[in-house]
Design a protein around this motif. Sequence first.
Motif, short mmCIF file in Angstrom:
data_model
loop_
_atom_site.label_atom_id
_atom_site.label_comp_id
_atom_site.label_asym_id
_atom_site.label_seq_id
_atom_site.Cartn_x
_atom_site.Cartn_y
_atom_site.Cartn_z
N THR A 87 35.50 32.23 42.81
CA THR A 87 36.35 33.19 43.38
C THR A 87 36.50 32.17 44.76
N ASP A 88 36.77 31.25 44.93
CA ASP A 88 37.31 29.76 45.73
C ASP A 88 39.16 29.96 45.28
N LEU A 89 40.09 30.91 45.19
CA LEU A 89 41.26 30.79 44.61
C LEU A 89 42.52 31.72 45.50
N ASP A 90 43.44 30.97 45.84
CA ASP A 90 44.34 31.26 46.69
C ASP A 90 44.36 32.69 46.48
N ALA A 91 45.20 33.08 47.89
CA ALA A 91 45.45 34.91 48.15
C ALA A 91 46.40 34.83 46.74
N ILE A 92 46.94 34.75 46.03
CA ILE A 92 47.70 34.90 45.45
C ILE A 92 46.69 35.68 44.05
N TYR A 93 45.94 35.46 44.21
CA TYR A 93 45.14 35.27 42.86
C TYR A 93 44.22 36.51 42.56
N TYR A 94 44.22 37.82 44.64
CA TYR A 94 43.50 38.27 44.76
C TYR A 94 44.49 39.76 44.30
N ASP A 95 45.78 38.43 44.68
CA ASP A 95 46.85 40.18 45.11
C ASP A 95 46.85 39.93 43.57
N GLN A 96 47.23 38.86 42.74
CA GLN A 96 48.53 40.04 41.45
C GLN A 96 46.67 40.38 40.66
N TYR A 97 45.72 40.32 40.77
CA TYR A 97 44.13 40.85 39.77
C TYR A 97 44.38 41.98 40.85
N ALA A 98 44.01 42.87 41.43
CA ALA A 98 44.22 43.48 41.89
C ALA A 98 45.52 44.30 41.90
N LYS A 99 46.49 44.00 41.82
CA LYS A 99 47.73 44.71 41.00
C LYS A 99 47.46 45.36 39.67
N SER A 100 47.60 44.15 39.07
CA SER A 100 47.30 44.01 37.86
C SER A 100 46.03 45.56 37.18
N LEU A 101 44.75 45.26 37.75
CA LEU A 101 43.42 46.30 37.73
C LEU A 101 44.62 47.85 38.00
N PHE A 102 44.91 48.08 39.45
CA PHE A 102 45.82 49.38 40.02
C PHE A 102 46.62 49.96 38.48
N ALA A 103 47.85 48.61 37.93
CA ALA A 103 48.42 49.49 36.80
C ALA A 103 47.35 49.88 35.07
N ILE A 104 46.30 49.40 35.61
CA ILE A 104 45.35 49.92 34.15
C ILE A 104 44.79 51.31 34.40
#
Length: 124
Positions: A87-104
């Motif tokens: 979970t030690d990732l840049d904020a962009i990965y959190y954002d893109q993961y959340a958006k992809s989860l919302f999309a599905i």
Amino acid sequence: MKITPVFFIILGSLLCCNGYSQNSKVLTVDKTVEKYAFVNVTKTYERIAEKGYKSIDLFQKLGNAFYSDLNMPKAAKWYGELFAMTTDLDAIYYDQYAKSLFAIGENEKANTIVAKLNNKLSSK
């Protein structure tokens, strides 16, 4: 100033040589491209990951590739694998993961990721 016919002859010969050299380069490139096969890197990475190879870099590349192609189910899958590793990732990965989860339609999981992102950003 008087322009001599020699000037026009030299200018004409330079233009002709330049025109021929450009056409031959284009033909050479076209012939060269036909010799090479193109590899779909995303499919190759996906096959490698499905065979059991795991790395943060691989999952980042897969998630980003599918996110860019708007293939949200696969993006969510590979971002999920990424977050399972670290979970030690840049904020962009959190954002893109959340958006992809919302999309599905996985809104609860997406809200959890957004909350983690907010905690990460507020702690800085």
